[in-house]
Design a protein around this motif. Structure first.
Motif, PDB file in Angstrom:
ATOM      1  N   THR A   1      -3.197  -7.013   1.187  1.00  0.00           N
ATOM      2  CA  THR A   1      -2.626  -5.884   1.913  1.00  0.00           C
ATOM      3  C   THR A   1      -1.337  -6.326   2.605  1.00  0.00           C
ATOM      4  O   THR A   1      -1.113  -7.524   2.811  1.00  0.00           O
TER       5      THR A   1
ATOM      6  N   CYS B   1       2.089   0.801   5.168  1.00  0.00           N
ATOM      7  CA  CYS B   1       0.993  -0.092   4.813  1.00  0.00           C
ATOM      8  C   CYS B   1       0.637   0.116   3.347  1.00  0.00           C
ATOM      9  O   CYS B   1       0.738   1.230   2.824  1.00  0.00           O
ATOM     10  N   GLY B   2       0.217  -0.938   2.694  1.00  0.00           N
ATOM     11  CA  GLY B   2      -0.125  -0.807   1.285  1.00  0.00           C
ATOM     12  C   GLY B   2      -0.956  -1.959   0.773  1.00  0.00           C
ATOM     13  O   GLY B   2      -1.407  -2.827   1.539  1.00  0.00           O
ATOM     14  N   THR B   3      -1.154  -1.971  -0.528  1.00  0.00           N
ATOM     15  CA  THR B   3      -1.976  -2.993  -1.167  1.00  0.00           C
ATOM     16  C   THR B   3      -1.270  -3.540  -2.395  1.00  0.00           C
ATOM     17  O   THR B   3      -0.478  -2.842  -3.040  1.00  0.00           O
TER      18      THR B   3
ATOM     19  N   ASN C   1       8.898  -0.282  -5.549  1.00  0.00           N
ATOM     20  CA  ASN C   1       8.237   0.261  -6.729  1.00  0.00           C
ATOM     21  C   ASN C   1       8.880  -0.182  -8.033  1.00  0.00           C
ATOM     22  O   ASN C   1       8.334   0.083  -9.112  1.00  0.00           O
TER      23      ASN C   1
ATOM     24  N   SER D   1       1.081  -0.693  -4.226  1.00  0.00           N
ATOM     25  CA  SER D   1       0.852   0.701  -3.843  1.00  0.00           C
ATOM     26  C   SER D   1       0.998   0.863  -2.339  1.00  0.00           C
ATOM     27  O   SER D   1       0.394   0.113  -1.570  1.00  0.00           O
ATOM     28  N   LEU D   2       1.790   1.851  -1.941  1.00  0.00           N
ATOM     29  CA  LEU D   2       1.935   2.203  -0.529  1.00  0.00           C
ATOM     30  C   LEU D   2       0.948   3.307  -0.193  1.00  0.00           C
ATOM     31  O   LEU D   2       0.947   4.362  -0.826  1.00  0.00           O
ATOM     32  N   GLY D   3       0.111   3.052   0.803  1.00  0.00           N
ATOM     33  CA  GLY D   3      -0.923   4.020   1.147  1.00  0.00           C
ATOM     34  C   GLY D   3      -0.621   4.860   2.364  1.00  0.00           C
ATOM     35  O   GLY D   3      -1.061   6.006   2.460  1.00  0.00           O
ATOM     36  N   THR D   4       0.167   4.321   3.313  1.00  0.00           N
ATOM     37  CA  THR D   4       0.505   5.082   4.512  1.00  0.00           C
ATOM     38  C   THR D   4       1.964   4.876   4.865  1.00  0.00           C
ATOM     39  O   THR D   4       2.551   3.817   4.593  1.00  0.00           O
TER      40      THR D   4
END
Length: 396
Positions: free
Chosen positions: A190, A259-261, A223, A239-242
């Motif tokens: 993360t 934030c992402g993974t 990306n 991947s960006l989640g927030t």
């Protein structure tokens, strides 16, 4: 005369209904990562009543149950994870979660019940065993830090010669298992990025530094790392989640947090990605007169199975279910699992347990509010875990 495996399977069949009831009880009362107090207390009572030697811990809710036939012999370890997810259940099962906003949406209730059943069955054939067996009930699999690190630190792998684990899998039918040689699951890391600009009136953007604009450029650049900087033969995901930033429509934002993974199935690629991300962030923020903070957290490593241990799972599957129901999964998937930490230390294998039954509606993907496990899969899991362990004992 019955073989040890035949006797083990006979016992599993006898206790199957009680294990199904236990699974449904666990499903009704899920507990989040690092909060599994009642789950562990329940397991402790059941395992101690069966005669196993149980060890619990002061700083987490993990549990180890040992079946010892000879103190001079090594252990074969079997592992299950016990935590649930922060999801509001929407299934129609009569045993839906009684805890608002928490559910077993990944099948850990079934993993726990399967391992408990396997432990009880092994106790019934203890005089026939060639090695000791350690049953590992691990907390906190669903969080980045991963409960496996805590368990390893507390000695769960001491004198362990092989380890096996399984995971409910709605992409295979009930009555099937999936095995995979080599890398089966991705590493799961993360990250957190903060972009710092300068606030100004929205009508006078030249007096400020627009953190949202800088962030949009950073997102675009990040990306492109996978598509343009990484060998396409080595899968990876960023991947960006927030994304959070801004306070008003007419004020230039001065701070954005993302934030992402990151997922990868290649060790070298995994460790190169943070460097690539840093280069992108440094270049974009400098060119836009902004600054940044970048925090990268290495989570669980790839789940890389050991060939000899996969052989044992495959042999067990073909013996119990037939070759047609023992599926070579061939390709890895980008999901993560902290079982990989165990495999960095001792030989072992992780396999998939088919749980899809369309008539019962159990083919919904994990981490979904309608996810559920077909209870008919539990007996399959117990038998394959047991059969693999017995085969490993012969080589221990």
């Amino acid at each position: 005369m019955q073989t040890t495996e035949e006797k083990l399977f006979e016992t599993i069949e006898t206790i199957n209904e009680s294990i199904i009831a236990l699974r449904q009880q666990l499903h009704e009362y899920p507990e989040l990562s690092s909060q599994e107090k009642e789950t562990t207390a329940l397991l402790k009572g059941l395992l101690e009543n069966a005669g196993l030697t149980v060890r619990i811990f002061s700083d987490h809710y993990g549990l180890i149950a040992d079946l010892v036939v000879d103190k001079e012999k090594p252990f074969i370890a079997l592992r299950a994870d016990i935590d649930a997810l922060p999801i509001q259940e929407q299934s129609e099962a009569p045993y839906t979660s009684r805890k608002p906003g928490i559910m077993h949406a990944c099948g850990h209730d079934s993993h726990t019940a399967i391992l408990l059943g396997t432990a009880l069955a092994f106790m019934q054939v203890k005089p026939l065993l060639d090695s000791n067996v350690r049953f590992i009930f691990q907390p906190a699999e669903e969080i980045t830090e991963g409960g496996s690190s805590q368990m390893i630190k507390d000695g769960v792998l001491e004198n362990v010669k092989a380890i096996f684990g399984l995971h409910a899998y709605p992409y295979l039918n009930t009555g099937q298992i999936g095995y995979k040689y080599g890398v089966m699951l991705a590493s799961a890391d993360t990250f957190e990025i903060e972009i710092f600009g300068k606030s100004s009136h929205g009508a006078r953007p030249h007096e400020g530094v627009d953190a949202i604009l800088v962030t949009s450029m950073a997102v675009n650049s990040l990306n492109h790392i996978v598509s343009r900087q990484i060998d396409p033969l080595h899968p990876a995901v960023i991947s960006l989640g927030t994304i959070e930033g801004g306070k008003a429509a007419n004020i230039l934002c001065d701070h954005v947090k993302l934030c992402g993974t990151v997922r990868s199935v290649n060790h070298d690629v995994r460790h190169s990605i943070p460097k690539m991300m840093e280069i992108s962030l440094k270049g974009i923020t400098r060119s836009m007169h902004a600054t940044y903070a970048f925090h990268y957290n290495y989570g669980s490593p790839e789940v890389c199975n050991h060939d000899a241990m996969v052989d044992l799972v495959r042999e067990a599957g073909e013996s119990v279910l037939g070759k047609e129901n023992t599926i070579d999964l061939i390709d890895p998937v980008m999901g993560g699992e902290d079982f990989g930490r165990y495999l960095e230390i001792v030989p072992g294998a992780f396999f998939r347990l088919g749980t899809c039954n369309r008539d019962k509606g159990t083919c919904v993907s994990q981490h979904n509010s309608r996810f559920n496990v077909d209870d008919d899969a539990l007996i399959v899991g117990m038998k394959i875990m047991g059969a693999a362990a017995l085969r490993a004992m012969k080589n221990a």
